[in-house]
Scaffold this active site. Structure first.
Site, PDB file in Angstrom:
ATOM      1  N   SER A  70       0.825  -1.206   0.000  1.00  0.00           N
ATOM      2  CA  SER A  70       0.000   0.000   0.000  1.00  0.00           C
ATOM      3  C   SER A  70       0.858   1.254   0.000  1.00  0.00           C
ATOM      4  O   SER A  70       1.991   1.262   0.489  1.00  0.00           O
ATOM      5  CB  SER A  70      -0.896   0.035   1.232  1.00  0.00           C
ATOM      6  OG  SER A  70      -1.701  -1.116   1.291  1.00  0.00           O
TER       7      SER A  70
HETATM    8  N1  SAH Z   1      -1.081  -4.858   4.084  1.00  0.00           N
HETATM    9  C1  SAH Z   1      -0.299  -4.799   2.857  1.00  0.00           C
HETATM   10  C2  SAH Z   1      -1.167  -4.641   1.640  1.00  0.00           C
HETATM   11  C3  SAH Z   1      -1.447  -5.955   1.080  1.00  0.00           C
HETATM   12  S1  SAH Z   1      -2.348  -5.986  -0.446  1.00  0.00           S
HETATM   13  C4  SAH Z   1       0.718  -3.693   2.950  1.00  0.00           C
HETATM   14  O1  SAH Z   1       1.131  -3.336   4.009  1.00  0.00           O
HETATM   15  O2  SAH Z   1       1.152  -3.178   1.950  1.00  0.00           O
HETATM   16  C5  SAH Z   1      -3.729  -6.941   0.078  1.00  0.00           C
HETATM   17  C6  SAH Z   1      -3.458  -8.351   0.510  1.00  0.00           C
HETATM   18  O3  SAH Z   1      -4.716  -8.924   0.880  1.00  0.00           O
HETATM   19  C7  SAH Z   1      -2.889  -9.250  -0.576  1.00  0.00           C
HETATM   20  O4  SAH Z   1      -1.705  -9.835  -0.145  1.00  0.00           O
HETATM   21  C8  SAH Z   1      -3.989 -10.303  -0.797  1.00  0.00           C
HETATM   22  O5  SAH Z   1      -3.500 -11.590  -1.096  1.00  0.00           O
HETATM   23  C9  SAH Z   1      -4.682 -10.285   0.559  1.00  0.00           C
HETATM   24  N2  SAH Z   1      -6.045 -10.831   0.550  1.00  0.00           N
HETATM   25  C10 SAH Z   1      -7.003 -10.721  -0.405  1.00  0.00           C
HETATM   26  N3  SAH Z   1      -8.124 -11.363  -0.045  1.00  0.00           N
HETATM   27  C11 SAH Z   1      -7.877 -11.914   1.191  1.00  0.00           C
HETATM   28  C12 SAH Z   1      -8.650 -12.703   2.103  1.00  0.00           C
HETATM   29  N4  SAH Z   1      -9.908 -13.083   1.857  1.00  0.00           N
HETATM   30  N5  SAH Z   1      -8.068 -13.068   3.268  1.00  0.00           N
HETATM   31  C13 SAH Z   1      -6.796 -12.711   3.567  1.00  0.00           C
HETATM   32  N6  SAH Z   1      -6.029 -11.963   2.738  1.00  0.00           N
HETATM   33  C14 SAH Z   1      -6.553 -11.566   1.573  1.00  0.00           C
END
Ligand code: SAH
Length: 222
Positions: A70
């Site tokens: 993010s």
């Molecule tokens: N928190 C991260 C952003 C991650 S992007 C940061 O600090 O940058 C979003 C993440 O959510 C991805 O890795 C994706 O695989 C995960 N995701 C999507 N659907 C999900 C679900 N149902 N349960 C857990 N994780 C999920």
């Protein structure tokens, strides 16, 4: 991961990181604890070496498997909203991804529980967070739509991928006085960053910002 890589040099140095945090402040982030923690987290170790030199730009970057790290402003903003009513004991994070948001949270609350659906990403995140000696984190490879009932109720829940509607299990796992921060809307469209607060059996919701996240997808996968 050795010591000099954790500290960073040149475009990944302390100075570059301080400039990013100054920018976040100029853009309206007020919580000094959030700013201080972000000044210390080496964001460059959360992305591939090939793009590490871009780690302190205020942008989202690819982390593989179609996912992103993010934008720092959004991490700061969501963390600030979560902490706005006072200190939090236990926080559930949905979407560990590369683990950057997890690293920020772990230094601001007592205990973090984090769920990721892609096993490979979670393994990498766990290695990074251990290298940073952040030990107050529990990991689950699973489906964030279900939350983590056995560890709840939670003072705070933060969702870092966008569902089309607020997952009911997450609302159910909020403690009395708890806060849920979640982007809601179509994938890659404009989404609303929502704050849901639980008071007794009442829920209050507010739109805090417009954001753009990858979709929250069902089910765990390798
Ligand atoms: N928190 C991260 C952003 C991650 S992007 C940061 O600090 O940058 C979003 C993440 O959510 C991805 O890795 C994706 O695989 C995960 N995701 C999507 N659907 C999900 C679900 N149902 N349960 C857990 N994780 C999920």
């Amino acid at each position: 991961m050795n010591g000099s890589n954790l500290r960073g040099i040149g475009m990944t140095s302390d100075r570059t990181r301080t400039r990013l945090v100054q920018r976040l402040q100029e853009e309206g982030i007020r919580n000094t604890m959030v700013l201080a923690v972000m000044a210390g987290v080496p964001r460059h170790i959360f992305v591939d070496e090939g793009i590490a030199h871009r780690a302190y730009e205020d942008t989202a970057l690819p982390i593989g498997r179609g996912q992103t790290i993010s934008q720092p402003f959004i991490v700061a903003k969501m963390t600030e909203i979560l902490l706005d009513a006072g200190p939090l004991k236990n926080v559930l994070e949905i979407g560990t991804g590369c683990g950057y948001q997890t690293a920020v949270l772990a230094q601001l609350v007592e205990q973090v529980y984090t769920i990721e659906r892609i096993d490979e990403l979670q393994q990498q995140a766990q290695a990074r967070l251990s290298a940073l000696q952040l030990d107050n984190i529990e990991y689950r490879h699973g489906d964030g739509f279900q939350g983590w009932k056995e560890k709840g109720p939670f003072d705070g829940i933060i969702v870092t991928a966008a569902p089309l509607a607020i997952p009911p299990a997450l609302v159910a796992q909020l403690a009395d006085g708890g806060r849920l921060v979640v982007p809601v809307g179509q994938a890659n469209g404009s989404q609303n960053l929502m704050l849901i607060e639980k008071r007794g059996d009442q829920l209050q919701s507010a739109i805090m910002d417009k954001v753009r996240f990858v979709p929250l997808q069902p089910g765990p996968t390798e």
